[in-house]
Design a protein around this motif. Sequence first.
Motif, mmCIF file in Angstrom:
data_model
loop_
_atom_site.group_PDB
_atom_site.id
_atom_site.type_symbol
_atom_site.label_atom_id
_atom_site.label_comp_id
_atom_site.label_asym_id
_atom_site.label_seq_id
_atom_site.Cartn_x
_atom_site.Cartn_y
_atom_site.Cartn_z
ATOM 1 N N ALA A 1 0.851 -1.190 0.000
ATOM 2 C CA ALA A 1 0.000 0.000 0.000
ATOM 3 C C ALA A 1 0.886 1.238 0.000
ATOM 4 N N CYS A 2 0.349 2.312 -0.531
ATOM 5 C CA CYS A 2 1.150 3.537 -0.583
ATOM 6 C C CYS A 2 1.285 4.131 0.809
ATOM 7 N N GLU A 3 2.445 4.722 1.063
ATOM 8 C CA GLU A 3 2.641 5.333 2.375
ATOM 9 C C GLU A 3 1.928 6.659 2.464
ATOM 10 N N GLU A 4 1.974 7.230 3.679
ATOM 11 C CA GLU A 4 1.210 8.451 3.930
ATOM 12 C C GLU A 4 1.611 9.592 3.002
ATOM 13 N N GLU A 5 2.873 9.895 2.944
ATOM 14 C CA GLU A 5 3.287 11.070 2.187
ATOM 15 C C GLU A 5 3.953 10.641 0.893
ATOM 16 N N ASP A 6 3.269 9.873 0.151
ATOM 17 C CA ASP A 6 3.853 9.399 -1.106
ATOM 18 C C ASP A 6 3.612 10.452 -2.186
ATOM 19 N N PRO A 7 4.641 10.944 -2.834
ATOM 20 C CA PRO A 7 4.421 11.984 -3.842
ATOM 21 C C PRO A 7 3.658 11.485 -5.069
ATOM 22 N N ILE B 1 -6.342 -1.940 1.796
ATOM 23 C CA ILE B 1 -5.540 -2.926 2.533
ATOM 24 C C ILE B 1 -5.256 -4.053 1.555
ATOM 25 N N VAL B 2 -3.985 -4.196 1.183
ATOM 26 C CA VAL B 2 -3.616 -5.197 0.173
ATOM 27 C C VAL B 2 -3.132 -6.454 0.882
ATOM 28 N N PRO B 3 -3.196 -7.593 0.232
ATOM 29 C CA PRO B 3 -2.685 -8.822 0.846
ATOM 30 C C PRO B 3 -1.207 -8.676 1.176
ATOM 31 N N SER B 4 -0.818 -9.116 2.340
ATOM 32 C CA SER B 4 0.561 -8.919 2.757
ATOM 33 C C SER B 4 1.464 -10.014 2.235
ATOM 34 N N LYS B 5 0.891 -11.165 1.930
ATOM 35 C CA LYS B 5 1.744 -12.266 1.481
ATOM 36 C C LYS B 5 2.124 -12.071 0.037
ATOM 37 N N GLU B 6 3.168 -12.791 -0.353
ATOM 38 C CA GLU B 6 3.608 -12.695 -1.735
ATOM 39 C C GLU B 6 2.722 -13.594 -2.599
ATOM 40 N N LEU B 7 2.288 -13.065 -3.745
ATOM 41 C CA LEU B 7 1.455 -13.860 -4.642
ATOM 42 C C LEU B 7 2.351 -14.495 -5.695
ATOM 43 N N LYS C 1 -9.082 -4.913 0.246
ATOM 44 C CA LYS C 1 -10.129 -4.288 1.059
ATOM 45 C C LYS C 1 -10.063 -2.784 0.854
ATOM 46 N N VAL C 2 -11.201 -2.207 0.557
ATOM 47 C CA VAL C 2 -11.253 -0.781 0.228
ATOM 48 C C VAL C 2 -12.137 -0.082 1.234
ATOM 49 N N ILE C 3 -11.650 1.035 1.779
ATOM 50 C CA ILE C 3 -12.451 1.836 2.709
ATOM 51 C C ILE C 3 -12.552 3.241 2.119
ATOM 52 N N PRO C 4 -13.683 3.585 1.510
ATOM 53 C CA PRO C 4 -13.794 4.929 0.919
ATOM 54 C C PRO C 4 -13.717 5.994 1.997
ATOM 55 N N GLN C 5 -12.930 7.023 1.713
ATOM 56 C CA GLN C 5 -12.696 8.043 2.721
ATOM 57 C C GLN C 5 -13.470 9.305 2.443
ATOM 58 N N THR D 1 -11.108 6.102 -5.898
ATOM 59 C CA THR D 1 -9.826 5.742 -6.520
ATOM 60 C C THR D 1 -8.904 5.199 -5.455
ATOM 61 N N VAL D 2 -8.292 4.071 -5.746
ATOM 62 C CA VAL D 2 -7.297 3.521 -4.814
ATOM 63 C C VAL D 2 -5.999 3.361 -5.574
ATOM 64 N N SER D 3 -4.883 3.384 -4.826
ATOM 65 C CA SER D 3 -3.604 3.147 -5.498
ATOM 66 C C SER D 3 -2.721 2.319 -4.590
ATOM 67 N N PHE D 4 -1.888 1.515 -5.212
ATOM 68 C CA PHE D 4 -0.910 0.748 -4.449
ATOM 69 C C PHE D 4 0.273 0.476 -5.356
ATOM 70 N N LYS D 5 1.311 -0.085 -4.760
ATOM 71 C CA LYS D 5 2.499 -0.377 -5.554
ATOM 72 C C LYS D 5 2.586 -1.875 -5.752
#
Lengths: 469, 195
Positions: free
Chosen positions: A350-356, A366-372, A412-416, A424-428
């Motif tokens: 997941a992207c960190e708080e202050e990600d440019p 909330i993305v799966p923590s295990k490696e796929l 898991k998505v929690i709209p803010q 819109t969600v983003s992750f790496k």
Amino acid sequence: MASLLQPDRVVYLVRGEKRIRAPLSQLYFCRYCSELRSLECVSHEVDSHYCPSCLENMPSAEAKLKKNRCANCFDCPCCMHTLSTRATNIPAPLPDDPTKTAMKKAYYLACGFCRWTSRDVGMADKSVASGGWQEPENPHTQRINKLIEYYQQLAHREKQERDRKKMARRRQCMPLAFSQHTIHVVEKYGLGTRLQRQRPGAPISSLAGLSLKEGEDQKEITIEPAQALDEVEPLPEDCYTGPICLPEVTTLRQRLLQPDFQPAGASQLHPRHKHLLMKRSLRCRKCEHNLSKPEFNPTSIKFKIQLVAVSYIPEVRIMSIPNLRYMKESQVLLTLTNPVENLTHVTLVACEEEDPDDINSTAKVIVPSKELVLAGKDAAAEYDELAEPQDFQDDPDVVAFRKSNKIGFFIKVIPQKEEDVDVTVSFKIRHDFRNLAAPIRPSEEGADTTAEPIWLTHHVELRLGPLAP
Amino acid sequence: MTDASKQMMAQKSAKIAAGAVVCVESEIRGDVTIGARTVVHPKARIIAEAGPIVIGEGNLIEEQALIINSYPENIMPDAEDVEPKTMSIGANNVFEVGCVSQALKIGDNNVIESKADLGRNVMLTSGCIVGACCQINTCEVVPENTVVYGSNCIRRVQNEKPQPQTLQLDFLMKILPNYHHLKKTVKGSGTPIRS
């Protein structure tokens, strides 16, 4: 449901000169730099010209001579469709015996879409099927050609003076700098920048040309300046009062497609030769390798070199979205497809708080923590009945299903944002990439011939649509 | 008045002139008159609900074309005494595949291309071409030699009317009887034969 597969739902971030977010299907992957490239961070080069209707190939020099137009095909001046040649039989007197008449074929141009024919503008039927049609001559052609020649000569002379000045001052210190400057100036008068760009050693060769050209540059082209007239042609008397015949008035588009004449009346709309299209090749700006090179033959749609991103980077697609509610956690089903033939390990972060890079997201994810783990793409899998399915220990909370080189997994998505029109969600996404193109160093250890995997990280954004009402 | 209207309703048959080729698979309902040298393809539908239809000579009505003289939308069929209006179609028209025509008056030499839609209040004069998928549902008389084309139904005027499809008609009149049964024609204006 098909709207979930729209290409702009999932975009990848390209970190080039500009940060561009584009769907993976529109991106290229430079496997020498190991980076994603978009259309804006590659250089486009013209490969070949061809006519879209007769598919005739033309070398660039010939295309420039014919002003990028095909010699055989015409465009309808009314609806810009391609014109087709039709034949009719007309009785015409025989050349030997004027009293007898025989049926001769007469050809005219007709548009299948708007039913325009060449007879509408008064063009006579021709007796040959192709090659008989002439474009009307522009009355100002001679003056324009003379002006172009004069300005080309002027630009050339200015460039020479500039080069000479710079040479005297800098003595070949920074050749690239001033050749680019002169390119910018010369571009104005269209002398052709391709020649300069393709030869990085240009200053030296242009120096060699200088001494030769000085002797040659004898013939001065002079032009008469344009005459300013005091009196202008007056408007016709009934310009404001006369009734307008609407079908006779040309639309702006029809008028501007013929900039030579810009006829105001539909009875002066003559057909023009069809514009040529071009095939282009793309080149990475950093490493100068070709990313996309089409085949030369206009009838072939294949590529000689095709380094598109979808064949190297795992693709994320949205499969199903439940009802999204403000500040409530919902599970979204995504799929990941592995385009390469070997096993790929993918980690989502997941992207960190202050990600440019993270400017568009309106929901926490909330993305799966295990490696796929993704199986390799096996083209022969459907025919191979004896192959045993590989056994991956999948966590049923994370992985919904697995099918050859594709897996479905939950996030898991929690709209803010309340009243969100587009969540819109983003992750790496971090995956391993084996560069099979890089030259394998002669193995000193012995049998280590497999390429070393490098880990690439991409920023992915997904648009999940509006909140449920 | 009611007697005359009852007589009209009793004449529910098609009068097909000699020389016309009308396939049995076409659906012709109501009081329809079809002129000579007209070809009606199978699966074409000519429905005369709210009045008779008179079709001229040399017309070409292709598959799935619908020529319908229907009641206007805001009038109930049996509520008032509606005057039955005759729909008349001229000569040498072409109704291409899948078009819908409700226009009450169509002249000669018109071409209504595939999936075009004509409303009830339009009147086509001669030589008009209504392009594929174009809809005309305004209340107007379309001038001669008008071409309606494009997704925005833009118009232009052409210099000459479209060519009559004589070659195609001759070919069809030879070939269709080889593969389809034809409806019976009448000689002149005799007793109407049930279709």
